[in-house]
Design a protein around this motif. Structure first.
Motif, PDB file in Angstrom:
ATOM      1  N   MET A  10      57.630   7.559 -94.280  1.00 47.32           N
ATOM      2  CA  MET A  10      56.550   7.515 -93.621  1.00 47.32           C
ATOM      3  C   MET A  10      55.842   6.531 -92.839  1.00 47.32           C
ATOM      4  O   MET A  10      56.081   5.296 -93.239  1.00 47.32           O
ATOM      5  CB  MET A  10      54.705   7.240 -94.580  1.00 47.32           C
ATOM      6  CG  MET A  10      53.489   7.319 -94.186  1.00 47.32           C
ATOM      7  SD  MET A  10      52.507   7.138 -96.218  1.00 47.32           S
ATOM      8  CE  MET A  10      53.121   8.959 -96.729  1.00 47.32           C
ATOM      9  N   GLU A  11      55.442   6.531 -91.490  1.00 48.23           N
ATOM     10  CA  GLU A  11      54.578   5.518 -90.785  1.00 48.23           C
ATOM     11  C   GLU A  11      53.663   4.468 -91.868  1.00 48.23           C
ATOM     12  O   GLU A  11      53.021   4.643 -92.099  1.00 48.23           O
ATOM     13  CB  GLU A  11      54.403   5.845 -89.141  1.00 48.23           C
ATOM     14  CG  GLU A  11      55.436   6.196 -88.075  1.00 48.23           C
ATOM     15  CD  GLU A  11      54.761   6.803 -86.387  1.00 48.23           C
ATOM     16  OE1 GLU A  11      53.736   5.539 -86.595  1.00 48.23           O
ATOM     17  OE2 GLU A  11      55.169   7.609 -86.045  1.00 48.23           O
TER      18      GLU A  11
ATOM     19  N   LEU B  24      49.224   3.031 -95.030  1.00 50.80           N
ATOM     20  CA  LEU B  24      47.667   2.467 -94.549  1.00 50.80           C
ATOM     21  C   LEU B  24      46.826   3.373 -94.586  1.00 50.80           C
ATOM     22  O   LEU B  24      45.162   3.290 -95.329  1.00 50.80           O
ATOM     23  CB  LEU B  24      47.215   1.734 -93.746  1.00 50.80           C
ATOM     24  CG  LEU B  24      48.577   0.191 -93.919  1.00 50.80           C
ATOM     25  CD1 LEU B  24      48.310  -0.768 -92.771  1.00 50.80           C
ATOM     26  CD2 LEU B  24      47.688  -0.248 -94.894  1.00 50.80           C
ATOM     27  N   TYR B  25      46.726   4.769 -93.945  1.00 55.29           N
ATOM     28  CA  TYR B  25      45.214   5.196 -94.204  1.00 55.29           C
ATOM     29  C   TYR B  25      45.122   5.974 -95.379  1.00 55.29           C
ATOM     30  O   TYR B  25      43.730   6.723 -96.168  1.00 55.29           O
ATOM     31  CB  TYR B  25      45.251   6.481 -92.959  1.00 55.29           C
ATOM     32  CG  TYR B  25      44.781   7.184 -93.108  1.00 55.29           C
ATOM     33  CD1 TYR B  25      43.410   7.487 -92.304  1.00 55.29           C
ATOM     34  CD2 TYR B  25      44.717   9.355 -94.045  1.00 55.29           C
ATOM     35  CE1 TYR B  25      42.292   8.433 -93.046  1.00 55.29           C
ATOM     36  CE2 TYR B  25      44.123   9.908 -93.926  1.00 55.29           C
ATOM     37  CZ  TYR B  25      42.822  10.331 -92.748  1.00 55.29           C
ATOM     38  OH  TYR B  25      41.955  11.129 -93.433  1.00 55.29           O
ATOM     39  N   TYR B  26      46.057   6.563 -95.976  1.00 56.01           N
ATOM     40  CA  TYR B  26      45.900   7.135 -97.718  1.00 56.01           C
ATOM     41  C   TYR B  26      45.442   6.551 -98.701  1.00 56.01           C
ATOM     42  O   TYR B  26      45.371   6.159 -99.492  1.00 56.01           O
ATOM     43  CB  TYR B  26      47.472   7.552 -98.226  1.00 56.01           C
ATOM     44  CG  TYR B  26      47.584   8.696 -96.831  1.00 56.01           C
ATOM     45  CD1 TYR B  26      47.115  10.175 -96.748  1.00 56.01           C
ATOM     46  CD2 TYR B  26      48.804   9.002 -96.049  1.00 56.01           C
ATOM     47  CE1 TYR B  26      46.996  10.889 -96.656  1.00 56.01           C
ATOM     48  CE2 TYR B  26      49.404  10.294 -95.399  1.00 56.01           C
ATOM     49  CZ  TYR B  26      47.595  11.509 -95.486  1.00 56.01           C
ATOM     50  OH  TYR B  26      48.143  12.135 -94.197  1.00 56.01           O
ATOM     51  N   ILE B  27      46.017   5.217 -98.594  1.00 54.31           N
ATOM     52  CA  ILE B  27      45.873   3.541 -99.146  1.00 54.31           C
ATOM     53  C   ILE B  27      43.954   3.360 -98.921  1.00 54.31           C
ATOM     54  O   ILE B  27      43.307   3.638-100.435  1.00 54.31           O
ATOM     55  CB  ILE B  27      45.982   2.358 -99.005  1.00 54.31           C
ATOM     56  CG1 ILE B  27      47.489   2.437 -99.156  1.00 54.31           C
ATOM     57  CG2 ILE B  27      45.542   1.386 -99.958  1.00 54.31           C
ATOM     58  CD1 ILE B  27      47.560   2.303-100.596  1.00 54.31           C
ATOM     59  N   ASP B  28      43.412   3.306 -97.441  1.00 51.90           N
ATOM     60  CA  ASP B  28      42.251   3.943 -98.019  1.00 51.90           C
ATOM     61  C   ASP B  28      41.325   4.812 -98.134  1.00 51.90           C
ATOM     62  O   ASP B  28      40.322   4.615 -98.727  1.00 51.90           O
ATOM     63  CB  ASP B  28      41.763   3.358 -96.563  1.00 51.90           C
ATOM     64  CG  ASP B  28      42.242   1.370 -95.864  1.00 51.90           C
ATOM     65  OD1 ASP B  28      43.262   0.982 -95.865  1.00 51.90           O
ATOM     66  OD2 ASP B  28      42.628   1.224 -94.677  1.00 51.90           O
ATOM     67  N   LEU B  29      41.910   5.670 -98.236  1.00 56.59           N
ATOM     68  CA  LEU B  29      40.651   7.219 -98.230  1.00 56.59           C
ATOM     69  C   LEU B  29      41.337   7.007-100.031  1.00 56.59           C
ATOM     70  O   LEU B  29      40.039   7.712-100.363  1.00 56.59           O
ATOM     71  CB  LEU B  29      41.684   8.185 -97.750  1.00 56.59           C
ATOM     72  CG  LEU B  29      41.420   9.741 -98.088  1.00 56.59           C
ATOM     73  CD1 LEU B  29      39.916   9.933 -97.611  1.00 56.59           C
ATOM     74  CD2 LEU B  29      42.432  10.511 -97.622  1.00 56.59           C
ATOM     75  N   GLY B  30      42.155   6.517 -99.916  1.00 60.06           N
ATOM     76  CA  GLY B  30      42.055   6.616-101.684  1.00 60.06           C
ATOM     77  C   GLY B  30      41.810   5.146-102.370  1.00 60.06           C
ATOM     78  O   GLY B  30      40.305   6.303-103.851  1.00 60.06           O
TER      79      GLY B  30
ATOM     80  N   HIS C  53      46.672  -2.782-101.215  1.00 55.92           N
ATOM     81  CA  HIS C  53      45.916  -2.825 -99.367  1.00 55.92           C
ATOM     82  C   HIS C  53      45.706  -4.634 -99.066  1.00 55.92           C
ATOM     83  O   HIS C  53      46.116  -4.985 -97.979  1.00 55.92           O
ATOM     84  CB  HIS C  53      44.135  -1.957 -99.091  1.00 55.92           C
ATOM     85  CG  HIS C  53      43.865  -2.817 -97.861  1.00 55.92           C
ATOM     86  ND1 HIS C  53      43.200  -1.805 -97.131  1.00 55.92           N
ATOM     87  CD2 HIS C  53      42.705  -3.569 -97.058  1.00 55.92           C
ATOM     88  CE1 HIS C  53      43.199  -2.007 -96.079  1.00 55.92           C
ATOM     89  NE2 HIS C  53      42.247  -3.559 -96.795  1.00 55.92           N
ATOM     90  N   VAL C  54      45.574  -5.560-100.105  1.00 56.68           N
ATOM     91  CA  VAL C  54      45.448  -7.149 -99.465  1.00 56.68           C
ATOM     92  C   VAL C  54      46.999  -6.641 -99.062  1.00 56.68           C
ATOM     93  O   VAL C  54      47.631  -7.592 -98.136  1.00 56.68           O
ATOM     94  CB  VAL C  54      44.979  -7.756-100.663  1.00 56.68           C
ATOM     95  CG1 VAL C  54      45.190  -9.138-100.147  1.00 56.68           C
ATOM     96  CG2 VAL C  54      43.225  -7.235-100.462  1.00 56.68           C
ATOM     97  N   GLY C  55      48.454  -6.711 -99.996  1.00 56.47           N
ATOM     98  CA  GLY C  55      49.565  -6.962-100.177  1.00 56.47           C
ATOM     99  C   GLY C  55      50.019  -6.503 -98.028  1.00 56.47           C
ATOM    100  O   GLY C  55      51.285  -7.230 -97.789  1.00 56.47           O
ATOM    101  N   MET C  56      49.183  -5.602 -98.107  1.00 58.23           N
ATOM    102  CA  MET C  56      49.567  -4.576 -96.488  1.00 58.23           C
ATOM    103  C   MET C  56      49.485  -5.912 -95.323  1.00 58.23           C
ATOM    104  O   MET C  56      49.315  -5.490 -94.214  1.00 58.23           O
ATOM    105  CB  MET C  56      49.722  -3.582 -96.689  1.00 58.23           C
ATOM    106  CG  MET C  56      50.521  -2.737 -97.439  1.00 58.23           C
ATOM    107  SD  MET C  56      50.259  -1.315 -97.703  1.00 58.23           S
ATOM    108  CE  MET C  56      51.459  -0.680 -95.780  1.00 58.23           C
TER     109      MET C  56
END
Length: 83
Positions: free
Chosen positions: A1-2, A7-13, A64-67
């Protein structure tokens, strides 16, 4: 997964768990369930969803912060050197 998809799925979650936590938090407001006529038998389920959505939100926020850590550090350094 790119990375951008992840990041999109993290933000959506984060959005979903925030909304769950906020909605159940409002419903748990003292006296609100009774005023809505729903009774207090839902309080246990609401508490379970509220607590777990809060925990999952915190974990996703840390990921999210870690990324974005390098970006956050660079922006902080930039802001501190502007003085």
């Amino acid at each position: 997964m790119e990375r951008r998809d992840f990041l999109y799925y993290i933000d959506l979650g984060m959005v979903i768990t925030f909304l769950l936590c906020a909605f159940t938090g409002f419903l748990k407001w003292p006296g609100l369930l009774g005023a809505l006529g729903w009774g207090y038998h839902l309080l246990g389920s609401l508490t379970l969803v509220h607590d777990w959505s809060g925990v999952v939100f915190c974990v996703l926020a840390l990921v999210h912060v870690g990324m974005h850590w390098r970006w956050l550090a660079a922006m902080t350094r930039k802001r501190l050197h502007m003085r």
